[in-house]
Design a protein around this motif. Structure first.
Motif, PDB file in Angstrom:
ATOM      1  N   ASP A  62      -1.032  -3.918  10.498  1.00  0.00           N
ATOM      2  CA  ASP A  62      -1.449  -3.229   9.281  1.00  0.00           C
ATOM      3  C   ASP A  62      -2.975  -3.167   9.267  1.00  0.00           C
ATOM      4  O   ASP A  62      -3.651  -4.039   9.805  1.00  0.00           O
ATOM      5  N   LYS A 134       1.669   7.290   9.679  1.00  0.00           N
ATOM      6  CA  LYS A 134       2.773   8.159   9.267  1.00  0.00           C
ATOM      7  C   LYS A 134       3.126   9.143  10.377  1.00  0.00           C
ATOM      8  O   LYS A 134       4.305   9.332  10.709  1.00  0.00           O
ATOM      9  N   LYS A 138       5.118   4.930  12.438  1.00  0.00           N
ATOM     10  CA  LYS A 138       5.002   3.470  12.304  1.00  0.00           C
ATOM     11  C   LYS A 138       5.195   3.070  10.850  1.00  0.00           C
ATOM     12  O   LYS A 138       4.938   3.857   9.938  1.00  0.00           O
ATOM     13  N   ASP A 139       5.627   1.822  10.656  1.00  0.00           N
ATOM     14  CA  ASP A 139       5.783   1.339   9.282  1.00  0.00           C
ATOM     15  C   ASP A 139       4.565   0.543   8.819  1.00  0.00           C
ATOM     16  O   ASP A 139       4.618  -0.168   7.828  1.00  0.00           O
TER      17      ASP A 139
END
Length: 159
Positions: A62, A134, A138-139
């Motif tokens: 992240d 996005k 990917k998350d």
């Protein structure tokens, strides 16, 4: 079978991380006050819970962007003290090879895309990182730290 953490263990981990940030800030301030550090520094003291509360929920992949008070975000996202202090002191071993200093510190290996000395300046970078995740399916999430003064900047409304 791995034992899951209790709330108490989570809270102690977060408290220790807040203490680490304050320790870093106290030492950085001493370097600044003793004129051993080139440039300026802006302390994150008193705001530790914000960085820790958010970064504890993030994965390494992240992303975050930060402000001119970015030390706390950097530590909370997993940066090492040695490389951070080297950066503040203008040393080659720093995260940005000593060229970013206090207000432009970044740690790409931990998803920290960098601090920005321009009020609200990292909003576009954060938007680009989120859009990239996005598009790549990917998350990953992106967090953009900014202060209330940044809410009056045009970039906030543009992104």
């Amino acid at each position: 079978m791995a034992k899951s953490k209790t709330n108490t263990e989570d809270y102690l981990t977060m408290y220790r991380q807040m203490v680490r940030i304050r320790t870093f800030e106290d030492n950085a301030n001493q370097l600044y006050l003793s004129a051993k550090m080139p440039g300026l520094t802006h302390m994150y003291s008193g705001e530790e819970a914000v960085a820790v509360g958010i970064c504890e929920a993030l994965k390494v992949t992240d992303k975050i962007t930060s402000t001119h008070r970015g030390h706390g975000h950097c530590v909370a996202k997993g940066a090492e003290f040695k490389e951070m202090f080297c950066e503040l002191l203008g040393k080659e071993e720093g995260y940005c090879r000593g060229k970013g200093g206090s207000m432009h510190i970044a740690d790409q290996s931990n998803g920290n895309l960098g601090a920005n000395a321009i009020v609200g300046g990292s909003m576009g970078i954060a938007t680009g990182a989120a859009f990239s995740a996005k598009l790549l399916g990917k998350d990953d999430v992106t967090v953009c730290f900014f202060g209330d003064g940044a809410t009056a900047q045009g970039l906030m409304y543009e992104v």
